[in-house]
Design a protein around this motif. Structure first.
Motif, PDB file in Angstrom:
ATOM      1  N   ASP A  11     -19.784 -42.856  61.725  1.00 29.68           N
ATOM      2  CA  ASP A  11     -18.324 -42.705  61.781  1.00 29.68           C
ATOM      3  C   ASP A  11     -17.726 -42.416  60.399  1.00 29.68           C
ATOM      4  O   ASP A  11     -16.550 -42.071  60.307  1.00 29.68           O
ATOM      5  N   GLU A  12     -18.503 -42.532  59.341  1.00 29.52           N
ATOM      6  CA  GLU A  12     -17.975 -42.351  57.990  1.00 29.52           C
ATOM      7  C   GLU A  12     -18.331 -40.940  57.475  1.00 29.52           C
ATOM      8  O   GLU A  12     -19.510 -40.575  57.430  1.00 29.52           O
ATOM      9  N   HIS A  58     -23.280 -49.786  62.649  1.00 24.66           N
ATOM     10  CA  HIS A  58     -21.965 -50.425  62.665  1.00 24.66           C
ATOM     11  C   HIS A  58     -20.872 -49.378  62.851  1.00 24.66           C
ATOM     12  O   HIS A  58     -20.374 -48.819  61.885  1.00 24.66           O
ATOM     13  N   SER A  82     -25.364 -50.512  56.218  1.00 26.84           N
ATOM     14  CA  SER A  82     -25.111 -51.177  54.935  1.00 26.84           C
ATOM     15  C   SER A  82     -25.555 -52.631  55.006  1.00 26.84           C
ATOM     16  O   SER A  82     -25.392 -53.385  54.054  1.00 26.84           O
ATOM     17  N   LYS A 102     -28.161 -48.391  53.261  1.00 26.24           N
ATOM     18  CA  LYS A 102     -27.344 -47.544  52.385  1.00 26.24           C
ATOM     19  C   LYS A 102     -27.075 -48.264  51.064  1.00 26.24           C
ATOM     20  O   LYS A 102     -26.912 -49.482  51.077  1.00 26.24           O
ATOM     21  N   PRO A 103     -26.977 -47.566  49.955  1.00 25.08           N
ATOM     22  CA  PRO A 103     -27.100 -46.121  49.804  1.00 25.08           C
ATOM     23  C   PRO A 103     -28.572 -45.687  49.837  1.00 25.08           C
ATOM     24  O   PRO A 103     -29.431 -46.356  49.268  1.00 25.08           O
TER      25      PRO A 103
ATOM     26  N   GLU B  35      -9.426 -45.506  54.369  1.00 29.28           N
ATOM     27  CA  GLU B  35     -10.112 -46.759  54.718  1.00 29.28           C
ATOM     28  C   GLU B  35      -9.373 -47.963  54.125  1.00 29.28           C
ATOM     29  O   GLU B  35      -9.278 -49.006  54.760  1.00 29.28           O
ATOM     30  N   ASP B  53     -14.467 -55.492  59.458  1.00 32.87           N
ATOM     31  CA  ASP B  53     -15.158 -54.215  59.742  1.00 32.87           C
ATOM     32  C   ASP B  53     -14.796 -53.171  58.678  1.00 32.87           C
ATOM     33  O   ASP B  53     -15.632 -52.371  58.271  1.00 32.87           O
ATOM     34  N   HIS B  56     -16.710 -53.855  55.630  1.00 32.43           N
ATOM     35  CA  HIS B  56     -18.096 -53.421  55.858  1.00 32.43           C
ATOM     36  C   HIS B  56     -18.244 -51.927  55.547  1.00 32.43           C
ATOM     37  O   HIS B  56     -19.177 -51.514  54.868  1.00 32.43           O
ATOM     38  N   LYS B  57     -17.285 -51.154  56.051  1.00 29.81           N
ATOM     39  CA  LYS B  57     -17.330 -49.708  55.837  1.00 29.81           C
ATOM     40  C   LYS B  57     -17.147 -49.366  54.359  1.00 29.81           C
ATOM     41  O   LYS B  57     -17.837 -48.501  53.822  1.00 29.81           O
ATOM     42  N   LYS B  59     -17.988 -51.080  51.874  1.00 30.56           N
ATOM     43  CA  LYS B  59     -19.151 -51.506  51.069  1.00 30.56           C
ATOM     44  C   LYS B  59     -20.048 -50.322  50.721  1.00 30.56           C
ATOM     45  O   LYS B  59     -20.660 -50.297  49.653  1.00 30.56           O
ATOM     46  N   HIS B  60     -20.130 -49.352  51.644  1.00 29.61           N
ATOM     47  CA  HIS B  60     -20.983 -48.194  51.354  1.00 29.61           C
ATOM     48  C   HIS B  60     -20.484 -47.457  50.118  1.00 29.61           C
ATOM     49  O   HIS B  60     -21.268 -47.101  49.226  1.00 29.61           O
ATOM     50  N   TYR B  71     -20.295 -55.326  45.043  1.00 32.27           N
ATOM     51  CA  TYR B  71     -20.864 -55.205  46.387  1.00 32.27           C
ATOM     52  C   TYR B  71     -21.200 -56.601  46.930  1.00 32.27           C
ATOM     53  O   TYR B  71     -20.881 -56.921  48.078  1.00 32.27           O
ATOM     54  N   GLU B  78     -16.465 -60.120  53.301  1.00 34.71           N
ATOM     55  CA  GLU B  78     -16.573 -59.690  54.709  1.00 34.71           C
ATOM     56  C   GLU B  78     -16.909 -60.903  55.587  1.00 34.71           C
ATOM     57  O   GLU B  78     -16.302 -61.104  56.641  1.00 34.71           O
ATOM     58  N   ARG B  82     -14.614 -62.977  58.560  1.00 37.93           N
ATOM     59  CA  ARG B  82     -15.090 -63.274  59.917  1.00 37.93           C
ATOM     60  C   ARG B  82     -14.917 -64.759  60.235  1.00 37.93           C
ATOM     61  O   ARG B  82     -14.903 -65.163  61.390  1.00 37.93           O
TER      62      ARG B  82
END
Lengths: 146, 107
Positions: A11-12, A58, A82, A102-103, B35, B53, B56-57, B59-60, B71, B78, B82
């Motif tokens: 999704d990214e 995810h 991730s 990732k990465p 984001e 969530d 989480h995204k 974090k990449h 990180y 994160e 929760r």
């Protein structure tokens, strides 16, 4: 060399761009399409087949594991995430050949593709190798008997 | 002290492919604010699972920019979200701002 048809599901945008680059650098792969959600990918797979899927775990509303459970005959799947915490769950599925955190580096990616490529060899190719081996054994016995 | 982002991962991945490097940075520059906005929206509405969530995204991107210590903190944040806890928010916001400033300078 036979190439494996593959798709990317993530999704990214950033992740899809990186995965596309990694795929294009690997001569064993042919990128067929990429999807930002699992539903689009399911629609695609209802019409087409691929040998390998790079699947993000995810994703909102429909996770990678939900996606796998919709597939009757899943191809080989390499998970991308991730999060290291899903690794144990991942190996409950026979179709999952590797798990990339990732990465992702090109070398680690290539290693995962190599695993998938070995598992993807057609049964006929494997049988051929086995037959060759049998013939060698028979030849050995004949010479020994002279 | 706040650690500084870097392009080590992107440069290694690009392996001299300047067009790919610029394309990837442009995608990050476009996607990062979206984001961040989504994360802040979920946070303001106390939708903490969705905010988690979002972290989480993000974090990449934190890892792509080589922010190892940030990180680890984001991973912890994160998990806090929760558990409906936002103790790590201030630090996370500093990380987001550092990333945005860095990306804006890159392009």
């Amino acid at each position: 060399m036979s190439q494996m048809d593959c798709i990317i599901i993530d999704d990214e945008s950033t992740a899809r761009s990186i995965m596309e680059h990694l795929v294009l650098q690997n001569e064993k792969l042919k990128l067929v399409d990429q999807f930002s959600d699992a539903i689009q990918a399911i629609k695609f797979l209802n019409q087409s087949s691929v040998s390998l899927i790079f699947l993000d775990i995810h994703m909102p509303s429909f996770s990678g594991f939900d996606f796998i459970q919709t597939l009757k005959n899943p191809p080989k799947i390499i998970l991308t995430t991730s999060d290291k915490n899903f690794a144990i769950e991942a190996f409950e599925y026979d179709c999952i050949v590797d798990y990339l955190v990732k990465p992702i580096s090109q070398s680690r990616f290539n290693k995962a593709v190599e695993k998938a490529h070995k598992l993807n060899r057609k049964p006929s190719e494997k049988n051929t190798s086995q037959n060759d081996q049998n013939q060698i054994n028979e030849l050995y016995i004949n010479i020994d008997g002279v | 002290m706040q650690e500084e982002p870097n392009l080590s991962y992107i440069e290694k991945l690009a392996d001299g492919d300047q067009a790919f490097k610029n394309r990837l940075l442009a995608i990050i520059k476009e996607e990062l604010p979206q984001e961040v906005a989504s994360f802040k929206e979920n946070l303001s509405q106390r939708k903490l699972a969705l905010a988690a969530d979002g972290v989480h995204k993000l974090k990449h991107k934190i890892s792509i920019l080589g922010l190892e210590s940030s990180y680890a903190k984001a991973e912890q944040f994160e998990e806090e979200l929760r558990q409906e806890n936002i103790v790590g928010l201030a630090q996370f916001e500093i990380t987001l701002s550092t990333m945005q400033t860095f990306i804006d300078k890159c392009l």
